[in-house]
Write a protein that holds these residues in place. Structure first.
Motif, PDB file in Angstrom:
ATOM      1  N   LYS A  97       0.921  -1.410   0.041  1.00  0.00           N
ATOM      2  CA  LYS A  97       0.100  -0.067  -0.069  1.00  0.00           C
ATOM      3  C   LYS A  97       1.061   1.337   0.000  1.00  0.00           C
ATOM      4  O   LYS A  97       2.044   1.258   0.251  1.00  0.00           O
ATOM      5  CB  LYS A  97      -0.953  -0.099   1.086  1.00  0.00           C
ATOM      6  CG  LYS A  97      -0.386   0.247   2.610  1.00  0.00           C
ATOM      7  CD  LYS A  97      -1.178  -0.113   3.803  1.00  0.00           C
ATOM      8  CE  LYS A  97      -0.631   0.245   4.852  1.00  0.00           C
ATOM      9  NZ  LYS A  97      -1.410   0.361   6.009  1.00  0.00           N
ATOM     10  N   LEU A  98       0.269   2.458  -0.478  1.00  0.00           N
ATOM     11  CA  LEU A  98       0.866   3.621  -0.364  1.00  0.00           C
ATOM     12  C   LEU A  98       0.481   4.445   0.927  1.00  0.00           C
ATOM     13  O   LEU A  98      -0.740   4.526   1.295  1.00  0.00           O
ATOM     14  CB  LEU A  98       0.420   4.482  -1.674  1.00  0.00           C
ATOM     15  CG  LEU A  98       1.328   3.680  -2.912  1.00  0.00           C
ATOM     16  CD1 LEU A  98       0.719   4.398  -4.112  1.00  0.00           C
ATOM     17  CD2 LEU A  98       2.877   4.056  -2.897  1.00  0.00           C
ATOM     18  N   VAL A  99       1.314   5.270   1.613  1.00  0.00           N
ATOM     19  CA  VAL A  99       0.721   5.962   2.881  1.00  0.00           C
ATOM     20  C   VAL A  99       1.234   7.339   2.341  1.00  0.00           C
ATOM     21  O   VAL A  99       2.620   7.498   2.311  1.00  0.00           O
ATOM     22  CB  VAL A  99       1.440   5.485   4.053  1.00  0.00           C
ATOM     23  CG1 VAL A  99       1.051   6.430   5.132  1.00  0.00           C
ATOM     24  CG2 VAL A  99       0.896   4.035   4.321  1.00  0.00           C
ATOM     25  N   ALA A 100       0.455   8.139   1.953  1.00  0.00           N
ATOM     26  CA  ALA A 100       1.024   9.622   1.707  1.00  0.00           C
ATOM     27  C   ALA A 100       0.616  10.550   2.587  1.00  0.00           C
ATOM     28  O   ALA A 100      -0.586  10.394   3.430  1.00  0.00           O
ATOM     29  CB  ALA A 100       0.210  10.013   0.214  1.00  0.00           C
ATOM     30  N   GLU A 101       1.508  11.408   3.064  1.00  0.00           N
ATOM     31  CA  GLU A 101       1.429  12.507   3.940  1.00  0.00           C
ATOM     32  C   GLU A 101       1.337  13.802   3.242  1.00  0.00           C
ATOM     33  O   GLU A 101       2.663  14.339   2.784  1.00  0.00           O
ATOM     34  CB  GLU A 101       2.231  12.336   5.176  1.00  0.00           C
ATOM     35  CG  GLU A 101       2.052  10.988   5.877  1.00  0.00           C
ATOM     36  CD  GLU A 101       3.006  11.420   7.276  1.00  0.00           C
ATOM     37  OE1 GLU A 101       3.857  12.266   7.252  1.00  0.00           O
ATOM     38  OE2 GLU A 101       2.860  10.268   8.143  1.00  0.00           O
ATOM     39  N   PHE A 102       0.383  14.523   3.080  1.00  0.00           N
ATOM     40  CA  PHE A 102       0.281  15.870   2.525  1.00  0.00           C
ATOM     41  C   PHE A 102       0.033  17.007   3.508  1.00  0.00           C
ATOM     42  O   PHE A 102      -0.251  16.891   4.369  1.00  0.00           O
ATOM     43  CB  PHE A 102      -1.150  16.168   1.546  1.00  0.00           C
ATOM     44  CG  PHE A 102      -0.906  15.158   0.398  1.00  0.00           C
ATOM     45  CD1 PHE A 102      -0.744  15.113  -0.763  1.00  0.00           C
ATOM     46  CD2 PHE A 102      -1.845  13.757   0.555  1.00  0.00           C
ATOM     47  CE1 PHE A 102      -0.810  14.314  -1.924  1.00  0.00           C
ATOM     48  CE2 PHE A 102      -1.923  13.097  -0.278  1.00  0.00           C
ATOM     49  CZ  PHE A 102      -1.561  13.309  -1.596  1.00  0.00           C
ATOM     50  N   GLU A 103       1.261  17.975   3.102  1.00  0.00           N
ATOM     51  CA  GLU A 103       1.302  18.982   3.983  1.00  0.00           C
ATOM     52  C   GLU A 103      -0.113  19.757   4.161  1.00  0.00           C
ATOM     53  O   GLU A 103      -0.660  20.133   3.157  1.00  0.00           O
ATOM     54  CB  GLU A 103       2.385  20.078   3.534  1.00  0.00           C
ATOM     55  CG  GLU A 103       2.555  21.523   4.422  1.00  0.00           C
ATOM     56  CD  GLU A 103       3.448  22.333   3.956  1.00  0.00           C
ATOM     57  OE1 GLU A 103       3.622  23.446   4.441  1.00  0.00           O
ATOM     58  OE2 GLU A 103       4.409  21.841   3.186  1.00  0.00           O
ATOM     59  N   ASN A 104      -0.680  20.120   5.254  1.00  0.00           N
ATOM     60  CA  ASN A 104      -1.910  20.740   5.514  1.00  0.00           C
ATOM     61  C   ASN A 104      -1.893  22.193   5.545  1.00  0.00           C
ATOM     62  O   ASN A 104      -1.077  22.778   6.173  1.00  0.00           O
ATOM     63  CB  ASN A 104      -2.560  20.410   6.761  1.00  0.00           C
ATOM     64  CG  ASN A 104      -4.060  20.904   7.235  1.00  0.00           C
ATOM     65  OD1 ASN A 104      -4.568  21.635   6.114  1.00  0.00           O
ATOM     66  ND2 ASN A 104      -4.591  20.550   7.818  1.00  0.00           N
ATOM     67  N   PRO A 105      -2.365  22.806   4.195  1.00  0.00           N
ATOM     68  CA  PRO A 105      -2.120  24.273   3.911  1.00  0.00           C
ATOM     69  C   PRO A 105      -2.842  25.149   5.056  1.00  0.00           C
ATOM     70  O   PRO A 105      -2.274  26.302   5.372  1.00  0.00           O
ATOM     71  CB  PRO A 105      -3.182  24.545   2.586  1.00  0.00           C
ATOM     72  CG  PRO A 105      -3.054  23.303   1.925  1.00  0.00           C
ATOM     73  CD  PRO A 105      -3.170  22.403   3.322  1.00  0.00           C
ATOM     74  N   GLN A 106      -3.810  24.689   5.923  1.00  0.00           N
ATOM     75  CA  GLN A 106      -4.490  25.222   7.066  1.00  0.00           C
ATOM     76  C   GLN A 106      -3.505  25.282   8.288  1.00  0.00           C
ATOM     77  O   GLN A 106      -3.503  25.800   9.193  1.00  0.00           O
ATOM     78  CB  GLN A 106      -5.530  24.616   7.665  1.00  0.00           C
ATOM     79  CG  GLN A 106      -6.880  25.337   6.860  1.00  0.00           C
ATOM     80  CD  GLN A 106      -8.143  24.671   7.342  1.00  0.00           C
ATOM     81  OE1 GLN A 106      -8.326  23.582   7.354  1.00  0.00           O
ATOM     82  NE2 GLN A 106      -8.915  25.669   7.729  1.00  0.00           N
ATOM     83  N   GLY A 107      -2.489  24.504   8.389  1.00  0.00           N
ATOM     84  CA  GLY A 107      -1.598  24.133   9.130  1.00  0.00           C
ATOM     85  C   GLY A 107      -1.986  22.900  10.039  1.00  0.00           C
ATOM     86  O   GLY A 107      -2.902  22.409   9.626  1.00  0.00           O
ATOM     87  N   GLY A 108      -1.054  22.700  10.889  1.00  0.00           N
ATOM     88  CA  GLY A 108      -1.351  21.468  11.882  1.00  0.00           C
ATOM     89  C   GLY A 108      -0.894  19.954  11.184  1.00  0.00           C
ATOM     90  O   GLY A 108      -0.069  20.095  10.494  1.00  0.00           O
ATOM     91  N   ALA A 109      -1.402  19.008  11.491  1.00  0.00           N
ATOM     92  CA  ALA A 109      -1.173  17.683  11.288  1.00  0.00           C
ATOM     93  C   ALA A 109      -1.286  17.592   9.642  1.00  0.00           C
ATOM     94  O   ALA A 109      -2.222  17.962   9.115  1.00  0.00           O
ATOM     95  CB  ALA A 109      -1.992  16.652  12.074  1.00  0.00           C
ATOM     96  N   PRO A 110      -0.406  16.618   9.253  1.00  0.00           N
ATOM     97  CA  PRO A 110      -0.669  16.280   7.874  1.00  0.00           C
ATOM     98  C   PRO A 110      -1.979  15.568   7.600  1.00  0.00           C
ATOM     99  O   PRO A 110      -2.372  15.058   8.523  1.00  0.00           O
ATOM    100  CB  PRO A 110       0.873  15.485   7.580  1.00  0.00           C
ATOM    101  CG  PRO A 110       1.064  15.111   8.743  1.00  0.00           C
ATOM    102  CD  PRO A 110       0.784  16.059   9.890  1.00  0.00           C
ATOM    103  N   LEU A 111      -2.294  15.895   6.292  1.00  0.00           N
ATOM    104  CA  LEU A 111      -3.371  14.976   5.719  1.00  0.00           C
ATOM    105  C   LEU A 111      -2.893  13.681   5.288  1.00  0.00           C
ATOM    106  O   LEU A 111      -1.900  13.493   4.318  1.00  0.00           O
ATOM    107  CB  LEU A 111      -4.103  15.608   4.666  1.00  0.00           C
ATOM    108  CG  LEU A 111      -4.576  17.233   4.871  1.00  0.00           C
ATOM    109  CD1 LEU A 111      -4.935  17.802   3.673  1.00  0.00           C
ATOM    110  CD2 LEU A 111      -5.564  17.011   5.777  1.00  0.00           C
ATOM    111  N   VAL A 112      -3.304  12.531   5.744  1.00  0.00           N
ATOM    112  CA  VAL A 112      -2.922  11.246   5.405  1.00  0.00           C
ATOM    113  C   VAL A 112      -3.874  10.517   4.686  1.00  0.00           C
ATOM    114  O   VAL A 112      -5.078  10.569   4.474  1.00  0.00           O
ATOM    115  CB  VAL A 112      -2.480  10.502   6.818  1.00  0.00           C
ATOM    116  CG1 VAL A 112      -1.974   9.140   6.431  1.00  0.00           C
ATOM    117  CG2 VAL A 112      -1.564  11.261   7.876  1.00  0.00           C
TER     118      VAL A 112
END
Length: 167
Positions: free
Chosen positions: A60-75
Motif C-alpha cells: 500500500k501507499l501511505v501519503a502525508e500531504f502538508e496541510n495548507p491550514q497548518g497542523g497535522a498532515p493530511l494522511v
C-alpha cells in the motif's frame, strides 16, 4: 587465470548490485498539481505515480500531504493493485492554498508486513490562491442545479470566500 576469476566476480557483483538498485525504485513520480474545482468549491492535491518494477501483493501507499491550514498532515492510505501501471493519489478537500507557496508531500510504499520498500517526496506549488474559489458549491445534486445559498431567489449572488486562513 586468477585475474580472470577476479574480473568475473567483480562483474557479477556489479550486475547483482544493479539489480538491487532497480528493486529499490518500484515507483516514480510522473506528475503533481493542485486541482481546483469551482463547481463544487474544492481544492485537492493530485499526485500521479508510474510503476517501474513489480510491487509485492498486499502493498500500500501511505501519503502525508502538508496541510495548507497548518497542523497535522493530511494522511492518505491506499492499496496498490498488481494490475495498476499508473497510480493516482488525491487528497481530501483543502483550505487555505496560497499562490507560489511550496507544499510538500511524502509517500511511502509499504509491503503487507509494514516494511517500507520505497520513499518518495514531491513539492506542490499553486499558481493561484484558493481565494478564487467560492466558499460554497455553485451547484448541488445530481442534476447540477444552482445552489440556492449562492444564487439567491432575489437574483443576487454570494460568491464570498469565508475560509479563515493563517497569514
Amino acid at each position: 587465470m586468477r585475474n580472470r576469476l577476479i574480473t568475473m566476480m567483480a562483474a557479477a557483483g556489479l550486475l547483482l548490485s544493479a539489480c538491487q538498485r532497480q528493486a529499490e525504485n518500484m515507483l516514480e513520480v510522473t506528475g503533481h498539481l493542485f486541482v481546483f474545482n469551482y463547481r463544487v468549491a474544492s481544492a485537492t492535491y493530485l499526485l500521479t505515480l508510474k510503476k517501474t518494477s513489480p510491487i509485492p501483493d498486499g502493498s500500500k501507499l501511505v501519503a502525508e500531504f502538508e496541510n495548507p491550514q497548518g497542523g497535522a498532515p493530511l494522511v492518505l492510505d491506499q492499496k496498490v493493485f498488481p494490475i495498476d501501471e499508473n497510480i493516482s493519489l488525491q487528497s481530501g478537500n483543502l483550505h487555505c492554498v496560497r499562490k507560489d507557496r511550496p507544499y510538500s508531500v511524502s509517500v511511502k510504499l509499504v509491503d503487507k508486513d509494514g516494511k517500507v520498500l520505497q520513499e518518495l517526496k514531491a513539492e506542490f506549488k499553486s499558481d493561484v490562491d484558493q481565494s478564487i474559489l467560492p466558499s460554497k458549491p455553485l451547484v448541488v445534486g445530481a442534476g447540477y442545479e444552482k445552489n440556492p445559498e449562492v444564487f439567491k431567489p432575489d437574483g443576487t449572488t454570494d460568491f464570498s470566500n469565508t475560509d479563515k486562513c493563517p497569514a
